[in-house]
Design a protein around this motif. Structure first.
Motif, PDB file in Angstrom:
ATOM      1  N   GLY A 234       0.794  -1.223   0.000  1.00 49.49           N
ATOM      2  CA  GLY A 234       0.000   0.000   0.000  1.00 49.49           C
ATOM      3  C   GLY A 234       0.821   1.264   0.000  1.00 49.49           C
ATOM      4  O   GLY A 234       0.307   2.348   0.220  1.00 49.49           O
TER       5      GLY A 234
ATOM      6  N   ARG B 263      -5.964   1.620   5.166  1.00 50.40           N
ATOM      7  CA  ARG B 263      -6.229   0.223   5.524  1.00 50.40           C
ATOM      8  C   ARG B 263      -6.525   0.119   7.016  1.00 50.40           C
ATOM      9  O   ARG B 263      -5.968   0.869   7.818  1.00 50.40           O
ATOM     10  CB  ARG B 263      -5.008  -0.642   5.168  1.00 50.40           C
ATOM     11  CG  ARG B 263      -4.762  -0.669   3.665  1.00 50.40           C
ATOM     12  CD  ARG B 263      -3.653  -1.620   3.283  1.00 50.40           C
ATOM     13  NE  ARG B 263      -3.441  -1.554   1.845  1.00 50.40           N
ATOM     14  CZ  ARG B 263      -2.543  -2.293   1.194  1.00 50.40           C
ATOM     15  NH1 ARG B 263      -1.774  -3.130   1.847  1.00 50.40           N
ATOM     16  NH2 ARG B 263      -2.416  -2.192  -0.108  1.00 50.40           N
TER      17      ARG B 263
ATOM     18  N   PRO C 212      -4.417   2.803  -0.349  1.00 42.81           N
ATOM     19  CA  PRO C 212      -3.111   3.149   0.210  1.00 42.81           C
ATOM     20  C   PRO C 212      -3.049   2.802   1.694  1.00 42.81           C
ATOM     21  O   PRO C 212      -4.088   2.649   2.340  1.00 42.81           O
ATOM     22  CB  PRO C 212      -3.018   4.657  -0.011  1.00 42.81           C
ATOM     23  CG  PRO C 212      -4.408   5.121  -0.213  1.00 42.81           C
ATOM     24  CD  PRO C 212      -5.173   3.972  -0.777  1.00 42.81           C
ATOM     25  N   VAL C 213      -1.868   2.691   2.208  1.00 38.31           N
ATOM     26  CA  VAL C 213      -1.670   2.128   3.539  1.00 38.31           C
ATOM     27  C   VAL C 213      -2.433   2.886   4.620  1.00 38.31           C
ATOM     28  O   VAL C 213      -2.967   2.292   5.550  1.00 38.31           O
ATOM     29  CB  VAL C 213      -0.156   2.031   3.846  1.00 38.31           C
ATOM     30  CG1 VAL C 213       0.464   3.398   4.022  1.00 38.31           C
ATOM     31  CG2 VAL C 213       0.114   1.156   5.039  1.00 38.31           C
TER      32      VAL C 213
ATOM     33  N   CYS D  39       0.008   2.863  -5.282  1.00 33.63           N
ATOM     34  CA  CYS D  39      -1.230   2.281  -5.786  1.00 33.63           C
ATOM     35  C   CYS D  39      -0.978   1.723  -7.178  1.00 33.63           C
ATOM     36  O   CYS D  39      -0.156   2.257  -7.919  1.00 33.63           O
ATOM     37  CB  CYS D  39      -2.325   3.334  -5.862  1.00 33.63           C
ATOM     38  SG  CYS D  39      -3.004   3.698  -4.248  1.00 33.63           S
TER      39      CYS D  39
ATOM     40  N   ILE E 223      -6.995  -4.748  -2.823  1.00 33.16           N
ATOM     41  CA  ILE E 223      -6.278  -3.734  -2.047  1.00 33.16           C
ATOM     42  C   ILE E 223      -5.317  -2.942  -2.916  1.00 33.16           C
ATOM     43  O   ILE E 223      -4.550  -2.120  -2.421  1.00 33.16           O
ATOM     44  CB  ILE E 223      -5.488  -4.362  -0.876  1.00 33.16           C
ATOM     45  CG1 ILE E 223      -4.546  -5.454  -1.404  1.00 33.16           C
ATOM     46  CG2 ILE E 223      -6.437  -4.913   0.169  1.00 33.16           C
ATOM     47  CD1 ILE E 223      -3.532  -5.895  -0.388  1.00 33.16           C
TER      48      ILE E 223
END
Lengths: 279, 310, 702
Positions: free
Chosen positions: C419, C443, C439-440, C422, C435
């Motif tokens: 992440g 999450r 992006p991180v 992208c 996923i």
């Protein structure tokens, strides 16, 4: 912890030790000014006394007196307070601003970086003293204004250093690890990156402290410093330099004082750098 | 390379424009205070309004800025309040004097600092290195105004070898130039020398220096051909930026020794709120600083083949 | 220099070298003796800090400020090098003894052209004219198989690729026809297929020029390919020496035996015949034990005997072992004793449902070209296709390896998966959820915890400013596994147990840890949130062989226990063959071949897989390998070929079609797929690259 450890390591660099010694000396002088100052720094006692002159009402002018009869030694002692209050304060505020700017520019990159970098490029393209003169001439000379001017002029330089360090550190795996566990950007900047940049920053802060002392001195010397009559080393030189040809002691001793304090910080910076390169 | 040059020059122009806007805002945002500064604090309200009317100060600020900028670019800087003559009449001769001072300082400082820096950096940790390093720390720790006092005390007061002021009242006098140059060199050389040393030390630990030594090259060839070329890139930039620093130093030195130069003029203008003179001086100073920075950047790229050919 | 023809080129006797630091004297090389004969290649092998490079610097008499030769002699063609004056040394360096370095880019001066760096060698040593020097350099560049010599002469080092740079360095070393060449890990910084070309060239040098060579490496497989004799070093001492055949077939010293047990040779298997890591870690130079340096890590250690006094080299008395010597008191006893069995077999993995599905995933980067030509033509934005249409999946408990050289896009894939980037197109499903475009920071903590990463670089993986415990605890807290302070602490201690680190490491800082220990902490941190998928980006490539084996085994034990899916990114086919169930081979952002491990290592091969297999050195003299050398270097990912990405180097190129069209995936029902224009039937007829003789025909004591 490691910061303390590197100060402990200073024992192995005699250059750094001498620097630290000078700084500690002046800090003690400033703290105990009340006790060790032989005369009232503002009292006009006996004009144009040469060093070593005995005062009629008791006591000796060890370093002589100035043109309106104030004891130079006492003024030097009290003047150390001014410089040791304003220089660290100004350096500190400049660092807070510079570090925040540098972290944002180096970590966020993109337009934040572009904007901050351009701004600092423009500020840095001014010759420093021209910048100070224009700022102080416009907003007036006072302690707070001096701090504002120094912050304004130094923060871009600090930003550049921090930005460079961050650009290097942000690619470390531990930063990626923090990102992949979903840490916020500010936490990554302040907790993961900043502590690892402290080595070069401490060295730079010592050097910058030297420059700030010079700046405060220069502003005083040019008549843009703290308003009289409070003792200020730069101001003392300014007030007496006209008489320097006849009475060199009046300007000489403040010059020595200010040079020694700057030397202290520069030597300390050199010692710390030498140690940080060693391991 | 060509693109870089264009970009740098474009940046230079933008910087100058931004600086001019800032200066203009800082000094001329309120017409009332401009009039007060020009006509003096004892002028009457009507006098000021009349003056403002005559000089177009009731126009909107952006109109005023552009007409000011137009005049500025064509060399019309306005009239100095203090000297009561057009600014350009005072500015250019003063600038000329400062150029003389600056050239003299560089002529002494650059060879001195480069040689000392290289000697120190060649063998890191040697006695020579320690001596040069500590000396340069000490000299950079003495601010210009302090070394001016020290040197005057020594050469003027005790030894009586040199004049204590450099007003050049009876025409150009080399003797009067000695002290200002000495003060500036003393403060500045240490910085350049230390930068040169650091660069040299870094280069000397590079694997390609080891390659050169283990190729069997004589030591002087290792230094001259392999080390210097790489080690002098950083000091080049530092030296160009030093011009910026010098502009600051010049103010102090000219003030102290009453040398009739640009720095003293700028200071005088600021202390007397001579706004048109301040504007002109500041713009000139920024121009010099930005121009040298541009030269430094372009030169750095040129000296560095890794950037030049990519 | 003159010498008798039959005299050895180099004779080192009882050499002792020390470094002097603030902590005191540190012996770097102890009691070292070595003889190199005319046109012979001798290998020095050992892990980091064993002193192998120090020997080379001592021969060059280039010890730096704090190193010194304490005793012993180094004779070059009969002349004592330790007694030479600076001027005599200078005349010897670069003319009689030359050196080739680990990092070719650093070894070349960035601001001088290749010509000026090469020509100064003959000009300095033989006082030839500029013209003659030029001619000679051009000739030498062609001798090291560099094409287009005139262009290279005018180039600056940064304009050449890594392989070309190393060839230039080799040319520089050979210009004055030296009698002795020192090679210090000359291929470590290069990609495998480029390395193969350099190794081939080096092996050629001694034949062509009659140069004697000392080849220093940590890689036993390389030593086997290049050298005739080998010296195995451990902690400053030679522990075993002898001919390649003798040492590689009948290693006598427990350390040498241990090393072979740590290398994932084709005969190992993660379930049936796992690696046998050497326990413990390399002793620090100032903490060496009394007696045998290997004692604390040795299974045959006998207290009171092995730690009584310094052990000396003893000859191995055996008919096949001429010149075979070993520094072990018990070599005779352990040899006749029980041969070292493989470590205990481990239960096979159970494979479950799909955890990761990669479906036509693409990742393009925009690159802004700011040159004038680009500005005029308006094509200032170009795309770098870091990942092009990736397709594969991974199941629970399975290990899928992504293999490729630099620029193949394997790290980009890891970033997208985590992440940090992208994807441009396609899908990336983890536990059924796409996923690829989350992006991180968007999450959930559960998602973050179930997808974690083990990083490559041990020096970088942990934050030097925080304690080990704090760093693991932060991960536990962040993934929402535990909330209470005491419970978090318990879990940290528990994780330290799992990665077999002492509990008091909780308060340690990263700089107090060795590389292997740091990687273990990194693994503990990755497993803090009970992840279903762990991506390991070259987790052991920076570690020493003996440490790497232990970390590899640990990683797989934890994986086995937690039923974790492991995505293992690597450039090393040896490691991959050992631990992967399925393999994805990538080249310049595209999948060239994918299949099970058995399928990848047997025909039909993709021509790139074939070359990659041939390029990886194998430290077993009985395994036969076909030689395939690839032309040229890896193309830049910025400017890949239009057709098949591998077309510029492919030895099996068909013709125009390869230049113009991207090959389609040719799939087999088993899932094995190859992206190549050559029909599968034809690829199937290619003979295997590696031949492993059956157990019954092998001499190995295994």
């Amino acid at each position: 912890m490691r910061t303390l450890a590197s100060f402990a390591l200073l024992r192995e660099s005699w250059v750094g030790m001498i620097g630290a010694g000078i700084i500690v000396f002046w800090i003690l002088v400033a703290v105990f000014a009340q006790l060790i100052s032989p005369f009232d720094p503002l009292a006009t006692l006996q004009p144009f006394a040469k060093p070593g002159t005995t005062y009629a009402k008791g006591g000796i002018f060890l370093l002589g007196t100035d043109h309106i009869g104030r004891d130079i030694l006492s003024r030097l002692i009290w003047g150390s307070r001014t410089v040791l209050v304003y220089a660290p304060l100004a350096t500190f505020t400049a660092y807070v601003v510079g570090i925040l700017m540098g972290l944002a520019a180096g970590y966020r990159r993109g337009w934040v970086d572009d904007v901050l970098s351009r701004i600092s490029d423009i500020i840095l393209s001014f010759p420093v003293l021209v910048l100070y003169i224009i700022i102080i001439a416009t907003i007036g000379a006072s302690g707070v204004n001096i701090i504002i001017a120094i912050t304004f002029a130094s923060a871009p330089g600090i930003m550049r250093i921090v930005r460079g360090l961050v650009l290097d550190l942000r690619n470390r795996d531990y930063v990626a690890a923090a990102q992949t566990r979903g840490e916020s950007a500010w936490r990554i900047m302040l907790v993961e990156i900043l502590p690892n940049a402290r080595g070069p920053l401490i060295v730079d802060a010592c050097l910058r402290m030297g420059y700030v002392i010079i700046t405060i001195g220069v502003l005083g010397f040019l008549g843009l410093g703290l308003p009289p009559p409070d003792p200020d080393w730069g101001g003392m030189i300014n007030e007496t330099r006209q008489m320097a040809m006849a009475f060199p002691h009046m300007a000489l001793f403040p010059c020595m004082a200010i040079s020694s304090l700057i030397l202290g910080f520069n030597l300390l910076a050199d010692g710390l750098r030498e140690i940080s390169l060693r391991d | 390379m060509f693109v870089l040059l264009l970009k740098r020059i474009a940046f230079m122009v933008i910087t100058m424009i931004v600086v001019s806007v800032l200066l203009f805002l800082l000094l001329e945002i309120s017409p009332g205070s401009v009039a007060t500064k020009v006509l003096g604090p004892y002028s009457s309200e009507e006098q000021r309004n009349l003056w403002l009317e005559q000089h177009g100060y009731f126009e909107p600020i952006y109109v005023r800025y552009f007409s000011w900028l137009g005049n500025f670019v064509t060399g019309d800087f306005g009239e100095s309040i203090r000297f009561k003559v057009p600014v350009s009449e005072v500015l250019w001769p003063r600038l000329g004097n400062t150029v003389i001072l600056g050239v003299a300082v560089f002529a002494v400082m650059i060879p001195l600092s480069l040689v000392l820096g290289i000697l120190a950096g060649m063998r890191e940790g040697s006695k020579l290195d320690r001596t040069i390093s500590v000396t340069s720390i000490i000299t950079t720790s003495v601010p210009e105004f302090a070394s001016a006092v020290f040197l005057s005390a020594l050469f003027v007061f005790w030894l009586k070898w040199l004049p204590g002021t450099s007003g050049m009242a009876e025409g150009f006098n080399l003797k009067e130039l000695v002290l200002p140059v000495m003060v500036l060199v003393l403060y500045d050389f240490g910085y350049v020398a230390r930068m040169t040393r650091a660069s040299m030390v870094e280069v000397m630990t590079m694997p390609y220096i080891r390659t050169a030594v283990l190729k069997g090259l004589p030591y002087n060839k290792v230094i001259l051909k392999h080390a210097l070329r790489n080690a002098l890139v950083a000091p080049f930039t530092v030296i160009m930026l030093q011009i910026n620093w010098l502009l600051s130093g010049v103010i102090i030195v000219e003030f102290f020794f009453a040398y009739k130069g640009f720095g003293a003029l700028l200071l005088e203008a600021s202390l007397n709120q001579d706004i048109f003179l301040i504007e002109a001086c500041a713009m000139v100073a920024v121009f010099v600083a930005v121009a040298t920075q541009t030269i430094a950047d372009v030169g750095y790229t040129y000296l560095n083949p890794r950037i030049r050919f990519s | 220099m003159t010498a008798r023809r039959d005299a050895p080129i180099l004779e080192i006797k009882d050499l002792n070298i020390s470094y002097y630091t603030r902590a005191g004297e540190i012996p770097a090389v102890i009691d070292f003796s070595l003889t190199v004969n005319r046109s012979e290649t001798v290998g020095l092998v050992g892990e980091s800090g064993c002193g192998k490079s120090t020997v080379a610097w001592a021969i060059m008499q280039y010890m730096g400020n704090n190193g010194a030769i304490k005793s012993g002699s180094i004779k070059f063609m009969g002349h004592e090098l330790n007694d030479l004056s600076d001027e005599e040394l200078r005349k010897l360096r670069g003319s009689e003894i030359s050196m080739i370095y680990q990092e070719p880019f650093a070894a070349l001066n960035p601001s001088l052209t290749v010509a000026s760096q090469l020509m100064e060698v003959p000009i300095t040593h033989e006082q030839v004219s500029e013209n003659e020097a030029w001619e000679r350099c051009v000739q030498m560049l062609s001798d090291v198989h560099l094409p287009d010599q005139q262009r290279i002469m005018h180039a600056y080092p940064h304009q050449l690729s890594g392989g070309q740079q190393q060839r230039v360095v080799i040319a520089m070393a050979l210009l004055s026809n030296p009698s002795l060449l020192l090679l210090d890990e000359p291929t470590t910084a290069l990609d495998v297929t480029v390395e193969a070309g350099i190794v081939d060239l080096v092996a050629d040098i001694s034949k062509k020029f009659g140069t004697s060579q000392i080849y220093i490496s940590h890689n036993l497989g390389l030593i086997l390919e290049v050298c005739e004799r080998v010296f195995v070093m451990y902690s400053g001492e030679v522990v075993e020496q002898g001919s390649i055949n003798s040492v590689f077939t009948w290693p006598k010293h427990p350390y040498t035996q241990g090393l072979f047990g740590c290398i994932p040779l084709p005969t190992t298997d993660k379930n049936a015949a796992p690696l046998r890591p050497i326990r413990g870690q390399l002793p620090l130079p100032h903490e060496r034990p009394v007696g045998c340096n290997f004692g604390p890590r040795c299974d045959h250690f006998e207290a009171g005997r092995c730690d009584a006094r310094d052990v000396i080299m003893e000859p191995v008395v055996s008919s096949d072992a001429i010149g075979h010597r070993v520094r072990c008191l018990r070599w005779n006893e352990i040899d006749v004793g029980v041969p070292l069995a493989h470590a205990k077999a481990k239960p096979p993995f159970e494979v479950g449902e799909r955890v990761l599905e990669v479906d036509h995933m693409q990742k393009y980067y925009e690159v802004h070209d700011r040159s004038i030509a680009a500005l005029i033509s308006g094509q200032s934005v170009r795309f770098v296709k870091a990942n092009e249409a990736l397709d594969f999946d991974a199941r629970r408990g399975e290990t899928v390896a992504i293999v490729g050289e630099s620029g193949c896009g394997k790290s980009t894939f890891a970033k997208v998966l985590m992440g940090l980037e992208c994807c441009t197109a396609g899908e990336l499903r983890h536990e059924g959820r796409d996923i690829g475009n989350i992006p991180v920071h968007r999450r959930s903590s559960q998602q973050l915890g179930s997808l974690q990463m083990v990083f490559q670089n041990p020096s970088d993986t942990l934050n030097p400013s925080h304690t080990v415990g704090a760093q693991i605890a932060r991960a536990i807290k962040k993934f929402g596994i535990e909330k209470e302070k005491s419970k978090i602490r318990d879990r940290v201690l528990n994780l330290l147990d799992v990665v077999k680190l002492p509990r008091d490491f909780y308060f340690r800082r990263p700089r107090q840890l060795s590389g292997g220990q740091k990687q273990r902490v990194g693994i503990a941190r990755a497993f803090a949130g009970n992840p279903s998928l762990v991506i390991a980006d070259e987790p052991v490539s920076a570690l020493d062989v003996s440490v790497a084996a232990a970390v590899t085994e640990l990683l797989m034990d934890i994986q086995r226990e937690h039923q974790t899916t492991l995505l293992f990114i690597s450039h090393d086919l040896g490691v991959v063959r050992y631990l992967a169930d399925r393999i994805v081979v990538m080249y310049l952002g595209q999948i060239m071949e994918r299949g099970t491990t058995e399928e990848i290592f047997a025909p039909p091969y993709h021509p790139y897989t074939e070359a990659l297999l041939a390029a990886v050195p194998i430290a077993d003299p009985e395994i036969e390998k076909r030689e395939i050398l690839l032309e040229g270097d890896l193309p830049s990912a910025l400017d890949p070929p239009t057709g098949c990405p591998f077309v510029t180097r492919c030895p099996r190129k068909l013709g125009k079609i390869c230049d113009q069209q991207r090959p389609l995936m040719q799939s087999l029902p088993t899932g094995h797929a190859i992206a190549c224009h050559i029909p599968l039937e034809e690829l199937r007829r290619i003979e295997p690259v590696i031949y492993v003789p059956p157990e019954s025909e092998r001499l190995h004591a295994k």
